[in-house]
Design a protein around this motif. Structure first.
Motif, PDB file in Angstrom:
ATOM      1  N   ASN A   1       4.117 -11.650  10.009  1.00 32.35           N
ATOM      2  CA  ASN A   1       3.964 -10.335   9.378  1.00 32.35           C
ATOM      3  C   ASN A   1       2.994 -10.485   8.210  1.00 32.35           C
ATOM      4  O   ASN A   1       3.182 -11.343   7.343  1.00 32.35           O
ATOM      5  N   GLU A   2       1.971  -9.623   8.207  1.00 39.00           N
ATOM      6  CA  GLU A   2       0.937  -9.726   7.190  1.00 39.00           C
ATOM      7  C   GLU A   2       0.731  -8.367   6.514  1.00 39.00           C
ATOM      8  O   GLU A   2       0.826  -7.324   7.160  1.00 39.00           O
ATOM      9  N   THR A   3       0.436  -8.414   5.227  1.00 39.91           N
ATOM     10  CA  THR A   3       0.015  -7.234   4.473  1.00 39.91           C
ATOM     11  C   THR A   3      -1.333  -7.553   3.858  1.00 39.91           C
ATOM     12  O   THR A   3      -1.434  -8.361   2.940  1.00 39.91           O
TER      13      THR A   3
ATOM     14  N   SER B   1      -2.234  -4.727   0.001  1.00 38.89           N
ATOM     15  CA  SER B   1      -1.429  -3.655  -0.559  1.00 38.89           C
ATOM     16  C   SER B   1      -1.974  -3.372  -1.955  1.00 38.89           C
ATOM     17  O   SER B   1      -1.984  -4.259  -2.806  1.00 38.89           O
TER      18      SER B   1
ATOM     19  N   THR C   1      -1.193   0.538   1.941  1.00 35.37           N
ATOM     20  CA  THR C   1      -0.720  -0.673   2.602  1.00 35.37           C
ATOM     21  C   THR C   1      -1.319  -0.786   3.986  1.00 35.37           C
ATOM     22  O   THR C   1      -1.353   0.193   4.742  1.00 35.37           O
TER      23      THR C   1
ATOM     24  N   ASN D   1      -0.503  -3.087   7.096  1.00 40.19           N
ATOM     25  CA  ASN D   1       0.435  -4.055   7.657  1.00 40.19           C
ATOM     26  C   ASN D   1       0.019  -4.459   9.070  1.00 40.19           C
ATOM     27  O   ASN D   1      -0.379  -3.611   9.876  1.00 40.19           O
ATOM     28  N   LYS D   2       0.123  -5.756   9.333  1.00 37.75           N
ATOM     29  CA  LYS D   2      -0.114  -6.271  10.671  1.00 37.75           C
ATOM     30  C   LYS D   2       1.053  -7.175  11.054  1.00 37.75           C
ATOM     31  O   LYS D   2       1.569  -7.923  10.234  1.00 37.75           O
TER      32      LYS D   2
ATOM     33  N   ARG E   1      -0.105  -2.688  14.147  1.00 33.47           N
ATOM     34  CA  ARG E   1      -0.882  -2.410  12.938  1.00 33.47           C
ATOM     35  C   ARG E   1      -0.430  -1.066  12.382  1.00 33.47           C
ATOM     36  O   ARG E   1      -0.286  -0.093  13.128  1.00 33.47           O
TER      37      ARG E   1
END
Length: 848
Positions: free
Chosen positions: A405-407, A410, A448, A450-451, A481
């Motif tokens: 899980n990647e951000t 942000s 944000t 998110n991936k 995504r």
């Protein structure tokens, strides 16, 4: 009368002048006499030991500054030979050099002094001396039987010398100082043991000591208790603390699966005062290997950080074996912390690793940490304003299933509470401000990106095995995504109306989002990827009001040492209304009410002495809360939450909580239950049923810390326990046992229970840690736990330490579990010699 006084004064002046003239004429007569050229300059009585002389003309002999000298008995000076002898408690001070000895001889023409002690008349062996020379040259202490020193060249020699430099001691039959930082030692001994008869030392017939650098000796014999145990043709010892470049000594080990190996062999390079790096490797006889490096930098008050990584290639089995395989793993870590200016800061802590990296370790903490979390944050605030901003990048990786899980990134902006209707100073107190000046406003915005990479398990996938179609379960990653932009504004006011604080508030939030997913699916046995995209927007308005107060109850029993008891009752009631006004499929409005009560019980004891305050003791903190949802069509009451905490004489801490449900629970299937809209008070005659309960108790006790008496030896000093910088700062340091605490005990117990079917469970664990000194030099420590419900031990560990003065013995043992292991080690305490050790270890993975 005046004539009599004048007559007495004149007679005394004439007598004194005659005595002075006699000594002056006697001195000149002695100087020209060919038979005796020694002048008795000063005869100092035993009651006068503080006199000193200065040779202000010493530059004639090549000495370029003033030399201060003194003695407690006498100083004899020869004018013809320009020599001087100092007797009893003699002292010389020249520039940064100080010398003390029973006897000192100085030749001013050659700038050479000689110092030595005098025989001890009470010593029948004729070996002991009184007033042996002690020289302090810029903080370096030299002791010897006989000492010579040249003021001009700053060279010297010492016979039977003992010298302390840094953490080491040097002894030699002859010590010659040829330069300011270079010594030659004949029949020398080097040790870090401060015992008069050292427990170990290195002996060499020839030593070259370069101060603050190294000691070179050839050959070298290591003695333990005066018994030679090792011989080296040549050896180089570090002679300075702190960071230093050099070879990292390897350890020999054995792995049942990979063969014998050399562990952490490599090199450490102190690049400069601000950065260093090491490179180490593990080499196995069966072909496996590992390479790791750690680079660090630090510029104080500005920034610090580092970069480290490891690559490991493990070969299991023989290439001809059927189960032969290569196991390749890696990990990397990046860290950077920088204060760009007083209002801007950057913090980076990133880690990357292969999914199998946690398997190639016997370290319990590393093995249990199967998630890797990374973060990088740049934060900025504007001084004198309520505004701040931050940019964050984060990543979380699960090493078991490979989910990520990647951000990225942000971005947040925050305007904390301000008072827009206060046109003067914002520091006006609430009691002095008008009602409209108490209106506060805050604003926040966030973007944000998110991936996510999530593993999915799919059934009925057709694959070909041996030319035939086979249906099986397959695993494939889904890529999600999600982009979101949200912002919100809030208005509130907190006036105080009598004994109550009323806080109305109003909020609006707006959220816009975009979803873009690649979802794996199965169509007629074929594995496909489906694209899913969607735009969304949601706007929510909410408002509310809360009221709170405090009620105090005090009793003063004045019995049994209790002066007073106080109960603080803190009720709070709030009402909240929210409505989504923008978006698809708008949900109904929400109206909720929350009620909570806090209880704090305290006690104050009688003062122990007149004029002093009594002690305040917290008896119990008890709080409970419930909410009511006006918008729900049923089950409007929430669960009742109860929390409590107390401490008994600051020895035992007790805390926990419970959750209660007001509604009845009915069984609608063999293992299915449903909460129905029926109050228990009406159905079963009881107010509520307990859903869960928890309690924990902990205590920590220890004996008084031992105060060291007298002077602290080198091996007992706190500096000795500090890990040095350099490679040993990069490598994990084992914490030195603290022998100053005679005993320490920590115990904890926890119990939790879930009573909601069908997922009922109970959990109860006992954990403890015990440390005690069997003697002043033996320390035992044990820690572990026990699962009372499952009747299993939780990773117990036993440690035994023995202080051997200049040596340290450590034994650690994990007797059970998947990570059971042991390690026995005897090593030198001194930081510059800590690679001299004997180690024996073993583990369940076969690494020894």
């Amino acid at each position: 009368m005046r004539q009599v006084l004048f007559y007495k004064f004149a007679m005394r002046f004439c007598i004194l002048s005659s005595i002075i003239c006699f000594f002056i004429s006697y001195s000149f007569a002695q100087e020209i006499s060919p038979k005796d050229t020694t002048t008795f300059i000063s005869s100092i009585t035993k009651s006068d030991t503080t006199q000193s002389l200065q040779d202000t003309s010493s530059t004639v002999g090549g000495v370029d500054t003033v030399v201060n000298y003194s003695s407690s008995d006498s100083i004899v000076y020869s004018l013809s030979t320009r020599t001087m002898a100092l007797y009893s408690n003699s002292q010389i001070k020249y520039q940064k050099m100080e010398l003390q000895a029973a006897r000192i001889d100085i030749n001013w023409d050659s700038s050479i002094l000689s110092a030595f002690g005098i025989p001890d008349s009470t010593d029948t062996t004729k070996m002991r001396q009184l007033g042996a020379p002690v020289m302090n040259d810029q903080g370096e202490i030299y002791n010897g039987k006989e000492l010579g020193y040249n003021f001009k060249t700053k060279r010297g020699r010492i016979q039977i010398a003992d010298t302390k430099l840094d953490e080491g001691f040097y002894h030699g039959d002859r010590l010659k100082k040829v330069e300011q930082s270079v010594l030659f030692v004949e029949d020398g001994r080097y040790t870090t043991c401060d015992n008069p008869d050292p427990h170990f030392y290195f002996y060499s017939p020839k030593m070259k000591v370069t101060l603050q650098d190294r000691v070179i000796a050839e050959p070298v014999y290591m003695y333990i208790s005066d018994v030679p145990v090792f011989w080296f043709p040549v050896a180089v010892f570090p002679n300075k603390g702190g960071r230093r470049s050099g070879i990292i000594a390897p350890a020999i080990a054995e792995d049942a699966r990979h063969g014998r190996l050399l562990r952490h062999a490599g090199y450490y390079w102190a690049i400069n005062d601000y950065m260093d790096v090491n490179l180490v490797t593990d080499l196995y006889t069966k072909g496996s290997w590992a390479l790791s490096s750690n680079y660090q930098y630090n510029l104080r008050y500005y920034f610090s950080g580092g970069l480290s990584g490891e690559y490991r290639k493990m070969l299991i089995g023989d290439p001809s074996d059927k189960d032969y395989r290569k196991d390749i793993s890696y990990n990397a870590h990046i860290q950077h912390n920088q204060e760009i200016n007083p209002t801007t800061r950057l913090n980076v802590n990133f880690s990357f690793a292969s999914n199998n990296s946690y398997k190639n370790t016997i370290d319990i903490n590393q093995a249990l940490s199967q998630d890797i979390t990374s973060n990088a944050t740049l934060s900025k605030s504007w001084e004198g304003t309520p505004n701040s901003m931050s940019v964050n990048i984060s990543r979380r990786q699960n090493l078991i299933n490979g989910n990520i899980n990647e951000t990225m990134p942000s971005i947040s902006f925050n305007h904390s509470q301000s008072y827009p209707l206060r046109f003067g100073s914002n520091s006006v107190s609430s009691s002095d401000a008008a009602w409209y000046e108490m209106i506060g406003m805050s604003y926040n915005a966030n973007f944000t990106n998110n991936k996510a990479k999530v593993q999915r398990e799919l059934d009925s996938v057709k694959v070909q095995i041996d030319g035939r179609d086979t249906v099986k379960t397959a695993e494939k990653y889904e890529f999600d995504r999600f982009y979101k932009l949200s912002q919100g504004v809030s208005l509130n006011i907190s006036p105080k109306l009598g004994y109550f604080t009323i806080s109305p508030s109003m909020n609006y939030s707006d959220e816009r989002s975009f979803t873009d997913n690649d979802i794996p699916t199965v169509n007629d046995g074929l594995l496909l990827t489906k694209k899913y995209q969607k735009w969304g927007r949601r706007g929510t308005f909410s408002s509310g009001v809360s009221a709170s107060t405090k009620v105090y109850g005090i009793v003063q029993p004045n019995i049994l040492g209790v002066n007073a008891m106080r109960h603080t009752f803190s009720p709070s009631l709030s009402f909240m209304y929210s409505k989504q006004i923008i978006g698809e499929n708008l949900p109904p409005k929400q109206m909720t009410m929350n009620f909570s009560v806090g209880n704090n019980f305290e006690m104050k004891t009688d003062p122990s002495e007149e004029g002093k305050e009594g002690k305040k003791i917290q008896l119990l903190n008890l709080s409970t809360g419930i909410s009511y949802n006006f918008s729900a069509d049923s089950l409007r009451f929430s669960d009742i939450n109860v929390n409590y905490r107390t401490g008994i004489a600051k020895i035992v801490d007790i805390g926990g909580g419970a959750v209660f449900d007001l509604y009845k629970l009915e069984q609608i299937g063999p293992s299915t239950y449903k909460k129905v809209n029926k109050f228990l008070i009406n159905e079963e005659g009881r107010l509520a049923r307990m859903k869960s309960f928890s309690i924990s108790m902990s205590t920590s006790l220890s004996g008084d810390k031992k105060k060291s008496g007298g002077e602290t030896s080198l091996t007992d000093s706190t500096e000795q326990r500090k890990p040095v910088s350099g490679y040993y700062g990069l490598r994990k340091q084992e914490e030195e046992p603290d022998f100053s605490i005679p005993w320490r005990l920590s115990l904890s117990w926890d119990y939790s229970e879930n009573k909601v079917p069908p997922s009922r469970y109970r959990s109860s664990n006992v954990r403890g840690n015990l440390e005690f000194n069997l003697t002043e030099n033996w320390k035992f420590s044990m820690n572990g736990g026990y699962d009372i419900i499952n009747k299993e031990f939780v990773i117990p560990q036993i440690n035994i330490s023995r202080d051997l003065h200049c040596w340290m013995m450590n034994f650690s043992w994990v007797p059970i579990g998947a990570y059971r292991n042991y390690q026995f080690e005897i090593r030198l305490k001194a930081s510059q010699l800590q690679d001299i050790k004997i180690t024996k270890s073993g583990s369940a993975s076969g690494i020894y």
